[in-house]
Scaffold this motif. Structure first.
Motif, short mmCIF file in Angstrom:
data_model
loop_
_atom_site.label_atom_id
_atom_site.label_comp_id
_atom_site.label_asym_id
_atom_site.label_seq_id
_atom_site.Cartn_x
_atom_site.Cartn_y
_atom_site.Cartn_z
N GLY B 460 18.82 28.26 -3.06
CA GLY B 460 17.83 28.39 -3.22
C GLY B 460 18.34 29.87 -4.55
O GLY B 460 17.07 30.32 -5.43
N ILE B 461 18.23 30.37 -3.82
CA ILE B 461 18.57 32.36 -4.50
C ILE B 461 19.23 32.46 -4.92
O ILE B 461 19.02 33.23 -6.34
N TYR B 462 20.57 32.14 -4.79
CA TYR B 462 21.65 32.47 -6.10
C TYR B 462 22.40 31.03 -6.57
O TYR B 462 23.70 30.87 -5.89
N PRO B 463 21.76 30.03 -7.93
CA PRO B 463 22.69 28.77 -6.96
C PRO B 463 23.81 29.12 -8.19
O PRO B 463 23.87 27.74 -8.34
N VAL B 464 23.87 29.76 -9.07
CA VAL B 464 24.44 29.99 -10.38
C VAL B 464 26.00 29.19 -10.26
O VAL B 464 26.69 28.46 -11.03
N PRO B 465 26.50 29.61 -9.28
CA PRO B 465 28.12 29.31 -9.20
C PRO B 465 27.74 27.75 -9.40
O PRO B 465 28.50 27.05 -9.86
N PHE B 466 27.00 27.03 -8.31
CA PHE B 466 26.58 25.52 -8.09
C PHE B 466 26.70 25.31 -9.43
O PHE B 466 27.15 24.26 -10.12
N ILE B 467 25.63 25.37 -10.51
CA ILE B 467 24.51 24.71 -11.53
C ILE B 467 25.85 24.97 -12.81
O ILE B 467 26.30 23.83 -12.92
N ASP B 468 26.69 26.47 -12.17
CA ASP B 468 27.74 26.07 -13.23
C ASP B 468 28.72 25.21 -12.91
O ASP B 468 29.76 24.14 -14.45
N TRP B 469 28.86 25.17 -11.61
CA TRP B 469 30.28 24.15 -10.83
C TRP B 469 30.17 22.76 -11.94
O TRP B 469 30.05 22.20 -12.35
N VAL B 470 28.71 22.31 -11.22
CA VAL B 470 27.63 20.83 -11.90
C VAL B 470 27.87 20.95 -13.06
O VAL B 470 28.24 19.85 -14.08
N ALA B 471 27.84 21.53 -14.20
CA ALA B 471 27.25 21.52 -15.28
C ALA B 471 28.63 21.33 -16.21
O ALA B 471 28.63 20.03 -16.78
N GLY B 472 29.70 22.42 -15.28
CA GLY B 472 30.88 21.83 -15.72
C GLY B 472 31.53 20.71 -15.75
O GLY B 472 32.05 20.08 -16.69
N LEU B 473 31.48 19.80 -14.51
CA LEU B 473 31.80 18.49 -14.21
C LEU B 473 31.12 17.52 -15.02
O LEU B 473 31.28 16.66 -15.65
N ALA B 474 29.61 17.80 -15.83
CA ALA B 474 29.32 16.45 -16.08
C ALA B 474 29.43 16.42 -17.41
O ALA B 474 29.80 16.10 -18.21
N TRP B 475 30.15 18.18 -17.90
CA TRP B 475 30.21 18.30 -18.94
C TRP B 475 31.89 17.21 -19.06
O TRP B 475 31.58 16.68 -19.80
N ALA B 476 32.58 17.38 -18.25
CA ALA B 476 33.63 17.00 -18.60
C ALA B 476 33.05 14.89 -18.46
O ALA B 476 34.35 14.16 -18.77
N ALA B 477 32.09 14.94 -16.74
CA ALA B 477 31.82 13.77 -17.32
C ALA B 477 31.58 12.67 -18.70
O ALA B 477 32.08 11.82 -19.23
#
Lengths: 507, 480, 102, 174, 622
Positions: B460-477
């Motif tokens: 909730g406070i600092y989701p950046v690493p998580f978001i980046d990870w998910v975004a990377g995966l989404a990109w890969a997908a």
């Protein structure tokens, strides 16, 4: 960085309060007091050292600014900035926060630490609202203050009938504000994506979105999203339903914060976001907004007259007063907006004082029902006089800040909307009616019970003196305040006035 | 044919499956609760650890696909499984009867979920889905001597089997039309104007998957099974099952253009709106926490369907973020339930009255439950906010104003009952019923709960690493 | 004789499927409900085989095999649960298990 | 061949109708077996002898034996008094109509999408199927194995008889 | 020097008010009285000092700029000219005497500190009102006196009626104030300033004479003046305001505050001269008020109410004067009225206290021997009130007004004034006879406790009595220089004739009164007792029924509105979604009945609807 600490300190203080409960019952109180005084002191120091004429221009848009990236994926930053208006409101937050701590000194005896945690979290959230410039950050703080406020009302509220009413009031408060908040979120996102499609840059930054090129059909709805969010919080009739309940059930400190600060976040939001982001739409919408303001003034006043519960009366009176603020904000006149700021400050003082007074009254006679009061003038020393003072302030007695605020609003608005002013002026009479009715019912008339009640102790007396002093000071010499906010208000007024032109070529 | 590289890609699945076998052998040899739990946890952890390795391998076993979506799904599944396994130990400690089978079933279910998120073929889809459901019947009805557990098991089994029949029939229709079962081939086969068979098959498929996702009107089992099932089993339902099924639905829609047809999207929109409103409205006055969470999950799946409808580049990312935030919050809530109840004390402590004033004797549990509820409600500074943020952003980006309106109104209705739960935790009134005492559970459980709580806050406070990870995966997908 | 149209095979499957569904909704005894489920699964399996033979592919029949596997598994679990139901209530009536509602 | 298909199809439908409308458990099991065998004949008619054989062996043989076994074990008798609800149309009309409408819809759907394909009864051998299953489908088979394991464990756990005699009583009174 | 004196004159009462107000009841009655009276006394001295050092030109200075936003720049500034000096003298001088008298009057009263605090604050506010150099500051004083009036009317808070009276007074005057406020808005928007001097300078440039805006501005200001000065139709609060202590009535509701409206119009004379229609209206309202009030005064039984109506009537004269453009005559009458009406009130107060708070005419009588000082006060004040020719101050000022009315050709107004003079004689004689002559009609009147303190009781009465005679008229400095030329400056013809006429009217009134109340008393009582007389009596007693009218047209509808709206219908409307949600919940929960069959049916139903929908919508295409 100091801005960041301004937000963080209340939160840290809150955690400390919770923890400090084990050190003794007084510890949380002192810590909370110290925290709020710190906020107050910082803002006063900033105020004393600030040069308020130089900012607001392109060179130096803000007095203080702090930005670090937060979520780069969406261009969200922790972007804090301070200008005159923020500073005033933060100082107000610190001051009323300290008052809230003080006025609950004896009222709150259960779960003291957790109470102060919530109190400080609310205030921290409010400070955040006043500082945040990134739209998402603003929304975040806007929402963050709700949860602790919910707890304040639901857990420490007055248990009128067994337990449930205060929870219902708290829930209602939460749902109203959250619902409108979600609308604002939708509006923010719509704005961001519209900006993204036109510019290819995804950002929540205030500066960038100020210049967003929004298609006309959409921009009105987006503006409305912002407006409704702020209208609920202000509150504007017909979105006012949460306020009387919340006020009536909240503990004194909660009412003080609600009326004194939380309502101001709405006006702040309008001045900071709703109007600068959408000057043309706001201008087009102004008649509606002003009409709502007038309705609020009259309706709030009429309902205030019909209340039996002191705090409900004050709550409805707040609705009435905030109607003036709404009118002013949408009048687009510099004088009126400055007046609105004065009125906000004044209302913060007077309503806080009235709530504290009703709290003190409750401590003494254990009721807030005016039908069970009467003749208290003779039974309690000093307090009735103080009550009369603040009621006079609330009805707009000259020399108090409230008068100046209301009159500046009306003076400023008269040029553009004389009819609105004429109707709104009826509010002056109605204000007198409900204020004096309260005086009448509470302090005049036969004594219902004999016997003298305790007068104010040093703490209570001190709070009242400070509030009286400030009300008069602002009422008699508001210029330092006005100078502080002038650089912020002038561009807003200009923007509003120049609304239709802006689309053409100003940017 | 399977190659060695393919086996590397299948590593997590293989590890979990072999752990299941190991547990079975262990049970045959000698029953030991703690040992079984430890083996399960370490097996799942090992599988999780093997994920990076597996994802690095360019493996493409037949009928399966290992893309970003699958990786994301596997990670989420394994994390949930790990949490449930960790929490089960304490929960089952008081259970009279064999406890080891539960872990075995859990591992089977996780295997199924892992297969499901990576399935690229209707056969794998089907068998994985069943592999996910079959152990769940057993887990839900595990404590079959309590009436509720049995009832939940029977209801779930029968309705689920019916839904499976729908699913199968849908697949058969599609198969009959195209002659393909492989998703990509199938997608190629149905290119062109949507055919009634395909549409009908897709609709029936949607019924089957919608049942697992508890989309209205296929939702009615949800509250009963949530309430009656053992808390860990319900947690599997709420996390592993939901997310795996959703991911496969998303894959179907993304891969097969037939699902992009206006008619089906309209249908899904309608179901989404129904679920948002219905789920939230049903939960309003629900006095049972588990049941309430069941209703709430209906609403959340409704929100999540927006992803399927809007699609686009942001959809995958939204899915990842929303699912994870939802799962974390759900784990928090069920974690507290598991911690407070236990089969030793008969039925789960799921009535709200059990939680009255929880804050005043176990503040941390109450804080976690509060956080979970706030997160489910989507309040800022909790993980759930970013889920909601994403989903609304997606709706706004796709200009699906009706759905956005539905989310907003649904969230507002939802607030009412989340707040009701929260405030219950803090009430202290004379003569109130004392909550179930916090039985001294092990350190593992506490650690698991702590991790969940911290994740809710951190996301909730600092989701950046998580978001980046998910975004990377989404990109890969998207590349695949 | 040009063979059986695929539609006819599918329609047979559909009829069986609907009958199973009707049984599912009509019957109150768990035994019958389980049997109805078997009918439904069987109908789906039939549809696969129809597809398989029409396209002249083995895959559909492999699916059929999977469906049977599932049917067997489900039957065993369902019967086990039914035994528990019977032990508890001395009846197979499904309306016995309706404690949870609302 | 076609005749075989339609005839056995008819038998399957009729047997199923008998299944869902009967009241005796034993009769029902027999109806089901008849239905399954009829479907197996359909498979033969369609040219899927392997499927047909499996249908008889696994379905009619194994699964149905399980049902019969349970029926015997529980010593189920025909429901002595017919369910009074059964006579009330309100009870069965809705579900039946629903199933009927669904049937009509599905039939209409199938009729709409004329695939134009016919089944000429060409044989698909067990070898083809085996090659598919143990070739690319290997992983599916493994998963199916685990599925059976799970079912086994579940059935064995849930089918457990209540250990102490009193346990059930306690459960019953609770 | 002069500025210091001016400053002192209003800061001293303020200081007194602050000290008294914040003492929190720690001051004893003596100390309170000392501070309260002393501060006003010193203010009076300061005013005298200012008078002495006054150079003749208006002088102003600014303390600080109150607000400065764009054009809006009202200051905290005072301006002293002849007019404000006259007002200051009245306020501090008469105020001091009344304060002094109050020490005697209020002795032994609980809450005396509050009394003096309010009184001092009142003096301060009133001074601000008359000294303000801009309209916003004037408004500050204007509202301030209203608040003090409220606090003092409700001084005896234990009696509900007093509270109501105070409430009424405040609300009614506030209604007028709103008009004034609107006037200010209009003036500011049109003229761009609130400074009084600049307004008077700008107005003729911006507005043509008789223009709509000018008329509107003047009308709005007039609205404020009507409220504060208790003129028709905003006059109903004044009689009720007599609930306050009698010194309050003397100071606020006779001598100073109620004349603020007259001061305001006189101050803004330039504005009103641009609006001849409004000027005409001012005159009409003045005439109407003086007649209505005079009739009402005839039929009151309460001493103070008689005096209250009399006050209203006299202010009617002043308005009449304003209406015909005789501003200085109005101020002149304002001054003399302050003297004699204060005297009358104080004398009435002396009677009331002496007779154990008996103030009903029908229960007094025959007191002239026992209360000689009060009697003397009444005689002197009454004579001045009826304008007994040549010896009284009232004669000179009223004569001036009537003459101006006639000279300016407003014969109707003049006639009204003459009629009023007759009526004044009637009710004054009735009042004095009723109190002091005849038989005592109650025990209270039979055993009065005459006032004995020479300094606190006799002195104020004596000084005011002297001022009520022609001596008072001499003090008038003449404000011709301040105001625009008067209508009579051209000619003085007919003044002598006129004076005979006026004197005749006064004497006729007195004679009629003597005849009626002495010779034909019984006949009069009989007439009043029944028939038309009784109805007239009731009509007059209720002051033409304005209260009832307002009650029916405003108060009751308002109360009904409040009662109807108490439950916040708009809010109830906003609850509709909640109700809907509740209903939906009830319906949906029912579907969740725990029966597996139902669940299966719902699921199949969903699937069926989907498929049927599919066939319906997509079927035709393929």
């Amino acid at each position: 960085m100091i801005l960041f600490w301004l937000i963080l300190i209340p939160f840290l203080g809150g955690m400390l309060c919770w923890h400090s409960e084990r050190w003794g019952e007084q510890a949380p109180r002192w810590i909370a007091l110290a925290t709020m005084l710190f906020v107050l002191a910082v803002s006063v120091v900033l105020w004393a050292g600030g040069d308020f004429s130089a900012y607001g221009t392109g060179e130096r848009p803000w007095l203080l600014e702090w930005r670090v990236p937060w979520i780069p994926r969406f261009g969200i930053e922790i972007h804090l900035a301070l200008d005159g208006l923020s500073l005033i409101l933060i100082a107000l937050t610190g001051f009323l926060g300290a008052l809230a701590v003080l006025c609950s000194w004896k009222e709150i005896v259960e779960r003291v630490g957790f109470f102060h945690l919530n109190l400080l979290f609310v205030l921290g959230g409010v400070v955040g609202v006043f500082l945040a410039l990134d739209l998402l950050l603003f929304f975040l703080f806007w929402e963050v203050m709700l949860v602790p406020m919910y707890f304040l009302i639901a857990l420490w509220g007055h248990s009128g009938s067994p337990g449930q009413t205060r929870i219902r009031a708290a829930t209602r408060f939460f749902i109203y504000t959250q619902a409108s908040g979600l609308l604002m979120l939708v509006a923010i996102l719509a704005l961001v994506f519209v900006h993204y499609t036109s510019s290819g840059e995804i950002t929540f930054s205030y500066d960038a979105l100020l210049n967003a090129d929004v298609p006309d059909n959409l921009s009105f709805w987006i503006m409305l999203g912002f407006f409704i969010a702020f209208a609920v919080k202000l509150p504007v009739v017909p979105f006012h339903g949460w306020l009387p309940d919340a006020h009536a059930q909240a503990p004194t400190a909660g009412s003080v914060d609600l009326a004194g600060i939380l309502l101001k976040t709405a006006a702040y939001g309008m001045l900071r976001f709703a109007i600068p982001l959408f000057p043309e739409q706001s201008q087009a919408f102004a008649p509606v907004a002003m009409a709502l303001g007038v309705v609020g003034i009259i309706y709030g006043a009429v309902l205030a007259c019909g209340q039996q519960d002191i705090k409900r009366l004050i709550a409805y009176a707040s609705i009435s007063h905030m109607g003036f603020v709404l009118i002013a904000v949408y009048s687009g006149s510099e004088l009126a907006i400055q007046g609105a700021i004065v009125l906000m400050v004044a209302h913060a003082f007077s309503s806080a004082a009235l709530f504290i007074l009703s709290g003190q009254l409750f401590e003494r006679i254990h009721t807030r029902d005016m039908r069970r009061m009467g003749g208290l003038w003779g039974r309690i020393p000093v307090l009735p006089g103080v009550t009369l003072f603040f009621l006079a302030a609330s009805l707009g007695m000259p020399a108090t800040a409230n008068f100046l605020g209301e009159f500046m609003v009306l003076f400023g608005t008269f040029r553009s909307a004389p009819v609105v002013v004429v109707i709104a002026s009826a509010g002056l009479v109605l204000g007198a009616i409900y204020s004096l009715l309260m005086m009448q019912r509470v302090h005049f008339g036969r004594e219902q019970q004999p016997g003298l009640l305790a007068g104010p102790d040093v703490r209570e007396y001190g709070m009242m003196l400070a509030l009286i002093g400030l009300t008069l000071a602002v009422g008699l010499n508001p210029q330092p305040l006005l100078d502080t906010t002038a650089s912020m208000v002038r561009p807003v007024a200009d923007l509003f006035m120049a609304g239709p032109v802006r689309a053409g070529g100003m940017n | 044919m399977l190659t060695l590289i393919d086996l590397v890609g299948l590593l997590p699945l293989l590890i979990v499956a072999s752990t299941a076998v190991l547990v079975m052998l262990g049970v045959a040899w000698r029953r030991h609760h703690g040992g079984t739990a430890a083996v399960t946890v370490s097996g799942l952890a090992l599988a999780l650890a093997s994920l990076p390795l597996a994802s690095a391998a360019p493996s493409s076993p037949p009928l399966m696909i290992f893309d970003g979506l699958a990786l994301m799904g596997s990670a989420l599944v394994l994390v949930s499984g790990l949490f449930i396994a960790a929490m089960s130990h304490g929960y089952l400690a008081g259970y009279r009867g064999p406890r080891e089978e539960f872990y075995l079933l859990l591992l089977c279910a996780v295997t199924g979920a892992l297969g499901l998120v990576a399935s690229n073929h209707l056969a794998t889809l089907f068998i994985s889905l069943e592999l996910l459901s079959m152990p769940l019947y057993g887990m839900v009805a595990y404590s079959f001597r309590t009436e509720r557990s049995l009832e939940a098991g029977i209801k779930y089994l029968i309705l689920s089997a019916a839904a499976t029949a729908f699913l199968l029939f849908g697949m058969a229709l599609i198969y009959a039309r195209t002659g393909h079962l492989e998703l990509t081939a199938l997608a190629a086969g149905v290119a062109g104007s949507p055919d009634p068979w395909i549409l009908g098959g897709a609709a029936l498929l949607l019924v089957g998957l919608g049942f697992k996702l508890s989309i209205i009107p296929f939702h009615q089992w949800t509250p009963d099974v949530y309430q009656g099932g053992l808390a860990p089993a319900t947690t599997v339902l709420a996390t592993v099952s939901k997310l795996a099924v959703f991911l496969v639905l998303l894959r179907l829609v993304l891969v097969a253009p037939v699902f992009g047809s206006g008619w089906l999207l309209g249908l899904i929109s309608l179901l989404a709106l129904l679920s948002m409103f219905g789920g939230n409205l049903l939960a309003l006055f629900q006095p049972d926490l588990k049941r309430l969470l069941g209703y709430s999950s209906i609403a959340h799946m409704g929100y999540l369907l927006v992803v399927v409808i809007v699609g686009g580049p942001l959809a995958l990312e939204t899915t990842g973020v929303y699912l994870f935030t939802y799962i974390v919050a759900t784990m928090g809530a069920f974690g507290v339930i598991m911690h407070v109840s236990g089969t030793g004390s008969g039925e789960d402590a799921s009535g709200l009255h059990h939680y009255r004033g929880l804050f005043w004797h176990s503040p941390w549990l109450a804080a976690l439950l509060t956080l979970s509820m706030l997160s489910l409600a989507g309040i800022p500074l909790t993980a759930g906010f970013f889920g909601k943020f994403y989903i609304i952003a997606l709706g706004v980006e796709g200009s699906r104003w009706w759905l956005v309106g539905g989310i907003v109104i649904g969230s507002v209705i939802g607030l009412f009952y989340y707040l009701r739960v929260i405030v219950t935790l803090y009430l202290r009134e004379p003569g109130m019923q004392q909550a179930v005492a916090d039985a001294g559970r092990g350190r593992v459980e506490k650690l698991a709960l702590l991790i969940v709580a911290v994740s809710i806050l951190l996301l909730g406070i600092y989701p950046v690493p998580f978001i980046d990870w998910v975004a990377g995966l989404a990109w890969a997908a998207r590349l695949l | 004789m040009t063979g059986i149209p695929m539609e006819h095979g599918l329609i047979l499957a559909v009829i069986l499927f609907s009958l199973g569904l009707a049984g599912l909704m009509l019957r109150r005894s768990m035994l019958f409900v389980l049997m109805s489920l078997e009918v439904m699964l069987n109908a789906a399996a039939l549809a696969f085989v129809v597809g398989s033979t029409a396209w002249n592919q083995p895959e559909g029949q492999a699916m059929f095999l999977l469906v049977i596997t599932l049917a067997a598994a489900e039957a065993s679990v369902g019967l086990a649960l039914m035994i528990q139901l019977y032990q508890r209530f001395r009846s197979l009536e499904l309306h016995e298990v309706s404690r949870m509602r609302g | 061949m076609e005749l075989g298909f339609y005839l056995s199809g008819l038998v399957a439908v009729l047997a199923t109708v008998g299944l869902i409308s009967g009241s005796s458990p034993v009769h029902a099991v027999v109806y089901l077996i008849v239905s399954l065998i009829a479907v197996a004949l359909v498979f033969f008619a369609l040219g899927a002898p392997f499927a047909g054989a499996l249908e008889i062996i696994v379905y009619a043989g194994a699964i149905m034996v399980l049902f019969v076994f349970v029926v015997m074990m529980l010593n189920l008798r025909p429901e002595a008094k017919r369910d009074p609800l059964w006579q009330r149309p309100g009870y069965w009309l809705g579900p039946s109509l629903l199933a009927l409408v669904l049937l009509v819809a599905l039939v209409a759907l199938i009729g709409d999408g004329q695939a134009g394909m016919t089944i000429d009864g060409e044989l698909i051998t067990a070898r083809d199927i085996g090659l598919t299953l143990f070739g690319p489908w290997l992983i599916v088979v493994e998963l199916a194995a685990i599925l059976l394991l799970a079912a086994l464990v579940t059935a064995s756990h849930v089918g457990r008889r209540n250990k102490p005699r009193g346990n059930r009583n306690r459960g019953g009174t609770r | 020097m002069m500025m210091a004196a001016t400053l002192l004159s209003f800061l001293l009462p303020l200081a007194g008010a602050i000290v008294l107000g914040f003492s929190g009841g720690r001051l004893g009655p003596r100390a309170s009285a000392a501070i309260g009276v002393g501060s006003v006394g010193l203010a009076a001295l300061a005013t005298a000092w200012a008078l002495l050092t006054f150079s003749g030109d208006s002088q102003g200075f600014t303390l600080w700029t109150w607000v400065s936003v764009g054009e809006f720049q009202p200051t905290m500034g005072v301006v002293v000219d002849r007019l404000s000096l006259v007002m200051m003298s009245i306020i501090t001088g008469v105020g001091f005497l009344i304060h002094l008298f109050a020490v005697w009057y209020m002795v032994g009263d609980a809450g005396i500190t509050r009394f003096y605090a309010w009184m001092n604050l009142f003096v301060f506010s009133m001074l601000v009102l008359v000294l303000a150099d801009n309209l916003l500051l004037l408004f500050l004083g204007w509202e301030g006196v209203g608040l003090c009036s409220y606090g003092l009317i409700g001084y005896y808070y234990q009696n509900e009626a007093n509270g109501r009276a105070a409430f009424k007074a405040f609300i009614v005057t506030r209604t007028g104030d709103v008009f004034l406020a609107l006037g200010l808005f209009l003036i500011f928007v049109e003229l761009g300033t609130l400074d009084i001097g600049l307004v008077l300078e700008q107005a003729p440039r911006v507005w043509a004479e008789g223009s709509v805006t000018a008329n509107l501005a003047a009308l709005l200001v007039l609205g404020g003046a009507l409220g504060k000065s208790a003129q028709v139709p905003l006059h109903t609060w004044l009689p009720d305001a007599m609930a306050g202590p009698t010194p309050v009535s003397a100071l606020i509701h006779a001598a100073t505050m109620v004349t603020a409206g007259v001061y305001l119009i006189a101050r803004l004379n330039g504005l009103f001269l641009l609006a001849p229609d409004v000027m005409w209206l001012v005159g009409i309202i003045g005439a109407l008020s003086l007649l209505l009030a005079a009739f009402a005064a005839l039929a009151q039984t309460d001493i103070k109410r008689v005096l209250a109506y009399s006050t209203m009537s006299q202010i009617g004269y002043m308005f009449l004067a304003l209406g015909v453009g005789a501003f200085d005559a109005a101020i002149f009458h304002l001054m003399t009225h302050a003297f004699f009406k204060a005297l009358l009130f104080l004398s009435a107060g002396a009677v009331i206290i002496s007779c154990h708070h008996e103030q009903d005419l029908s229960r007094l009588g025959g007191l002239w021997r026992k209360l000689p000082v009060a009697y003397a006060g009444f005689l002197a004040g009454g004579a001045s009130l009826v304008a007994l020719p040549l010896v009284t101050a009232g004669f000179f000022s009223k004569d001036e007004i009537l003459w101006q009315a006639m000279a300016s050709g407003h014969y109707g107004l003049f006639a009204a004034g003459l009629t009023g003079a007759v009526l004044t004689g009637l009710y004054t004689v009735r009042l004095i006879l009723g109190i002091f002559h005849g038989q005592p009609r109650s025990d209270h009147a039979r055993h009065p406790r005459p006032g004995t303190s020479p300094l606190r009781h006799h002195l104020p009465l004596a000084i005011l009595a002297v001022l009520s005679t022609f001596v008072g008229a001499w003090l008038y400095p003449g404000l011709e220089v301040v105001f625009p030329p008067r209508p009579d400056d051209a000619t003085n013809a007919g003044h002598t004739l006129f004076q005979f006429l006026a004197t005749g009217a006064v004497l006729a009134g007195l004679a009629l009164a003597g005849w009626l109340f002495l010779a034909r008393r019984r006949w009069l009582d009989a007439k009043v007792g029944r028939g038309l007389g009784a109805r007239l009596w009731i009509l007059f007693n209720r002051a033409w029924g304005f209260d009832a009218l307002f009650d029916r047209t405003l108060v009751r509808p308002w109360q009904t509105l409040v009662r109807v709206l108490r439950f916040d219908f708009i809010n109830l409307g906003m609850n509709l979604p909640a109700v809907i949600a509740r209903l939906c919940n009830a319906g949906l929960v029912r579907s969740q009945d725990g029966q597996l069959r139902t669940y299966a049916k719902v699921m199949v139903f969903g699937a069926t609807v989907i498929l049927v929908g599919l066939v319906m919508t997509q079927g035709g295409g393929a």
